[in-house]
Design an enzyme around this catalytic site. Structure first.
Site, PDB file in Angstrom:
ATOM      1  N   ASP A  98       0.864  -1.186   0.000  1.00 31.07           N
ATOM      2  CA  ASP A  98       0.000   0.000   0.000  1.00 31.07           C
ATOM      3  C   ASP A  98       0.899   1.234   0.000  1.00 31.07           C
ATOM      4  O   ASP A  98       1.659   1.446   0.949  1.00 31.07           O
ATOM      5  CB  ASP A  98      -0.871  -0.044   1.268  1.00 31.07           C
ATOM      6  CG  ASP A  98      -2.192   0.653   1.095  1.00 31.07           C
ATOM      7  OD1 ASP A  98      -2.200   1.748   0.516  1.00 31.07           O
ATOM      8  OD2 ASP A  98      -3.220   0.110   1.553  1.00 31.07           O
ATOM      9  N   ASP A 198      -2.757   4.967  -2.159  1.00 27.70           N
ATOM     10  CA  ASP A 198      -3.655   5.666  -1.247  1.00 27.70           C
ATOM     11  C   ASP A 198      -3.934   7.103  -1.679  1.00 27.70           C
ATOM     12  O   ASP A 198      -3.021   7.821  -2.093  1.00 27.70           O
ATOM     13  CB  ASP A 198      -2.968   5.689   0.132  1.00 27.70           C
ATOM     14  CG  ASP A 198      -3.850   6.245   1.214  1.00 27.70           C
ATOM     15  OD1 ASP A 198      -4.859   5.599   1.516  1.00 27.70           O
ATOM     16  OD2 ASP A 198      -3.531   7.322   1.763  1.00 27.70           O
ATOM     17  N   GLU A 255      -6.649   4.371  -5.223  1.00 24.57           N
ATOM     18  CA  GLU A 255      -7.809   4.930  -4.535  1.00 24.57           C
ATOM     19  C   GLU A 255      -7.975   6.322  -5.111  1.00 24.57           C
ATOM     20  O   GLU A 255      -7.292   7.253  -4.696  1.00 24.57           O
ATOM     21  CB  GLU A 255      -7.557   4.984  -3.025  1.00 24.57           C
ATOM     22  CG  GLU A 255      -8.798   5.386  -2.265  1.00 24.57           C
ATOM     23  CD  GLU A 255      -8.516   5.827  -0.839  1.00 24.57           C
ATOM     24  OE1 GLU A 255      -9.384   5.602   0.006  1.00 24.57           O
ATOM     25  OE2 GLU A 255      -7.456   6.408  -0.561  1.00 24.57           O
ATOM     26  N   HIS A 327     -11.078  -1.743   4.358  1.00 24.90           N
ATOM     27  CA  HIS A 327     -10.770  -1.361   5.739  1.00 24.90           C
ATOM     28  C   HIS A 327     -11.337  -0.001   6.120  1.00 24.90           C
ATOM     29  O   HIS A 327     -11.164   0.426   7.252  1.00 24.90           O
ATOM     30  CB  HIS A 327      -9.247  -1.368   5.908  1.00 24.90           C
ATOM     31  CG  HIS A 327      -8.607  -0.310   5.063  1.00 24.90           C
ATOM     32  ND1 HIS A 327      -8.579  -0.379   3.682  1.00 24.90           N
ATOM     33  CD2 HIS A 327      -8.020   0.874   5.387  1.00 24.90           C
ATOM     34  CE1 HIS A 327      -7.999   0.699   3.210  1.00 24.90           C
ATOM     35  NE2 HIS A 327      -7.647   1.474   4.216  1.00 24.90           N
ATOM     36  N   ASP A 328     -11.941   0.714   5.166  1.00 23.16           N
ATOM     37  CA  ASP A 328     -12.543   2.021   5.467  1.00 23.16           C
ATOM     38  C   ASP A 328     -14.064   1.947   5.511  1.00 23.16           C
ATOM     39  O   ASP A 328     -14.734   2.971   5.670  1.00 23.16           O
ATOM     40  CB  ASP A 328     -12.156   3.048   4.389  1.00 23.16           C
ATOM     41  CG  ASP A 328     -10.684   3.403   4.436  1.00 23.16           C
ATOM     42  OD1 ASP A 328     -10.074   3.299   5.516  1.00 23.16           O
ATOM     43  OD2 ASP A 328     -10.149   3.789   3.382  1.00 23.16           O
TER      44      ASP A 328
HETATM   45  C1  NOJ Z   1      -7.435   6.167   2.585  1.00 20.84           C
HETATM   46  C2  NOJ Z   1      -7.130   4.957   3.411  1.00 20.84           C
HETATM   47  O1  NOJ Z   1      -7.810   3.853   2.870  1.00 20.84           O
HETATM   48  C3  NOJ Z   1      -7.547   5.292   4.817  1.00 20.84           C
HETATM   49  O2  NOJ Z   1      -7.546   4.170   5.658  1.00 20.84           O
HETATM   50  C4  NOJ Z   1      -6.653   6.394   5.331  1.00 20.84           C
HETATM   51  O3  NOJ Z   1      -7.116   6.814   6.587  1.00 20.84           O
HETATM   52  C5  NOJ Z   1      -6.638   7.590   4.388  1.00 20.84           C
HETATM   53  N1  NOJ Z   1      -6.570   7.241   3.001  1.00 20.84           N
HETATM   54  C6  NOJ Z   1      -5.468   8.499   4.697  1.00 20.84           C
HETATM   55  O4  NOJ Z   1      -4.280   7.869   4.301  1.00 20.84           O
END
Ligand code: NOJ
Ligand code: CA
Length: 546
Positions: A98, A198, A255, A327-328
């Site tokens: 990541d 990310d 992302e 995970h979010d």
């Molecule tokens: C997206 C990530 O998936 C998340 O977990 C993170 O808090 C934020 N970006 C900041 O890096």
């Protein structure tokens, strides 16, 4: 199109802190993941994405990196990571790391040097500005709440789009960009196959740093209009592709929220910036705004429109990255199904709904077991830095404490981060000691060991989905996408077709049977016993036309 290895990828996402603890400290680690590779192979995946494993003070659980070249000691050593990559290869699995390139930790040596002296060569690796009228340079609100600026001891302010401990890197600085590209090459040398990237659409900031019209009672304004997919971002992304990814043939999944359909060609088209990007439209469909307490009250029609629009935008352009959880996100049964609807059949139907969409499918740990949200009792039980910020924001917006807790508990990212459920033994087989987040109380029934022994389990259903996906990998990766049953209420159905093979997926989320009048066909997979004429409520079926 030239065939590349990742065209057949089926990706499993691991949150290292929560997958498997190997040394009894209650925290998942790299040797723990290595010990579970046979499990992943049995499920049928061939690619493994590890959420950040780098050195980090863990304010945002690894998305705050203090050393890009080091492994976080709580996860193990660089040798452990090399062993994992080698063992994964022996199991037919490639590893993705990541990459967090929008910001570092405030503990990173670059930032420490930048703080120490305004004349440090690293000062310009970050975004420092003078304040205005005794306050921050402007009224931008960070993604995690509060002002996006923090005053440094020397008086200037630094920008952070996420937590204050995550200062944003200054992509306008070529030396900073080169340092990142060098680091990417170094990780490719360690044997990784590519990266999940990310928050990449935040790297370009509007250089005017102007205020925005306030959009909340805090008098601040969401940073997105000045920091998300800003004009000029294409130059940075093209440079990174050419300098770092293309020479190594790295697989990249970004992302990339905020990318418009007309920008997809640049992002994932022929020679695009990335191999693929995630689509947020249907996984964030439960939210009205960026706030977790602001529920959208979506319908299945909204969900279908979002999925179909995304699939249409990909046709002839590039490849998507369908996913249901990460995970979010909260757990999908809680997001998409009402409490009385959360049957095994309906949870399998959710799986079928997204798994056969165009592109590269992703499965998040525990999703294959049908794990649900945790029954949180108090705001103090959460670990996630953003949950507390969301809770405070909810109170500021006028919710009562009970309402705020209910909203946060529903949407909290920690729902996806509770330990993986392996067995019905103590701590669900995750650890020999108390884990860092509570174990879901459903583990006596919902655990990998039990589900692997039953052909009727959600796990067995996922294994079948993966098998079918592998058997028809080209059709699902690349084949045409055609909407079906568009008039049926609370039904999402589609056909995938390539070279005369036609496979149709029918997901019935209504409380009435779905009448079908199918031409001759073979049933490939079904979430429950179906009759020839109807698909039962809260179930799904997949057929190949003869
Ligand atoms: C997206 C990530 O998936 C998340 O977990 C993170 O808090 C934020 N970006 C900041 O890096
Ligand atoms: Ca451990």
């Amino acid at each position: 199109m030239q065939k590349l290895w990742w065209h057949d990828a089926i990706v499993y996402q691991v949150y290292p802190r929560s997958f498997q603890d190997s040394n009894g400290d209650g925290i998942g680690d790299l040797p723990g993941i290595t010990a579970r590779l046979s499990y992943l192979q049995a499920l049928g995946i061939n690619t493994l994405w590890l959420c950040p494993t780098f050195a980090s003070p863990m304010v945002d659980n690894g998305y705050d990196i203090s050393d890009y070249y080091a492994v976080n000691p709580e996860f193990g050593t660089l040798e452990d990571l090399r062993a994992l990559i080698a063992q994964a290869q022996a199991h037919g699995i490639r590893v993705l790391l990541d990459l967090v390139l929008n910001h570092t930790s405030d503990q990173h040596a670059w930032f420490q040097s930048a703080l120490e002296s305004p004349s440090s060569p690293y000062r310009d690796f970050y975004i420092f500005r003078d304040g205005v009228d005794g306050g921050p340079p402007n009224n931008w609100r960070s993604n995690f709440g509060g002002s996006a600026w923090v005053q440094a001891p020397d008086g200037q302010y630094y920008l952070h789009v996420f937590a204050r401990e995550q200062p944003d890197l200054n992509w306008e600085n070529p030396a900073m960009r080169s340092a990142l590209y060098e680091m990417i090459h170094w990780w490719m040398d360690q044997g990784v196959a590519g990266f999940r990237i990310d928050a990449i659409c935040f790297i370009k900031k509007d250089q005017s740093f102007r205020d925005l019209p306030p959009d909340g009672p805090d008098g601040l304004a969401d940073v997105a209009p000045r920091c998300l997919v800003q004009p000029g971002i294409e130059d940075f992304l093209a440079e990174m592709r050419d300098a770092a990814f293309a020479p190594r043939q790295a697989f990249t999944v970004a992302e990339a929220n905020g990318v418009l359909p007309e920008q997809l060609q640049n992002f994932i088209g022929e020679n695009g910036f990335f191999s693929t990007i995630f689509d947020f439209t249907y996984t964030d469909i439960d939210l009205k705004s960026g706030n977790w307490f602001d529920a959208s009250g979506f319908t299945w029609r909204d969900m279908r429109d979002a999925i179909f629009a995304n699939q249409a935008s990909l046709q002839g352009v590039g490849h998507g990255a369908p996913y249901l959880e990460n995970h979010d996100q909260m757990r999908s049964p809680n997001k998409y199904l009402k409490p009385h609807q959360r049957t095994d059949s309906a949870i399998k139907a959710l799986g079928m709904l997204y798994f056969f969409l165009q592109g590269i499918p992703f499965v998040y740990q525990g999703q294959e077991l049908g794990m649900g949200n945790h029954p949180w009792q108090s705001i103090d039980d959460f670990d996630d830095v953003s949950s507390r910020a969301q809770y405070e924001a909810a109170l500021a917006y006028g919710l009562s404490e009970a309402e705020a807790l209910a909203a946060i508990a529903h949407r909290a990212r920690d729902n996806a981060r509770t330990p993986m459920l392996w067995t019905d033994a103590a701590h669900a087989g995750f650890s020999t000691d108390t884990p860092w987040l509570p174990v879901h109380p459903g583990f006596p029934r919902i655990n990998a060991e039990a589900q692997q022994q039953s052909d009727a389990s959600i796990w067995a259903f996922y294994r079948n989905m993966l098998r079918i996906r592998r058997e028809h990998s080209r059709l699902f990766f690349d084949g045409a996408f055609l909407p079906l049953c568009e008039d049926a209420k609370d039904v999402i159905a589609y056909e995938r077709a390539l070279d005369g093979t036609r496979i149709c997926v029918y997901c019935n989320f209504s409380d009435a049977p779905l009448r079908t009048d199918l031409p001759p066909h073979t049933v490939l997979l079904s979430t429950c016993p179906q009759t020839a004429e109807a698909i039962a409520p809260l179930s799904a079926m997949m057929v190949r036309m003869r």
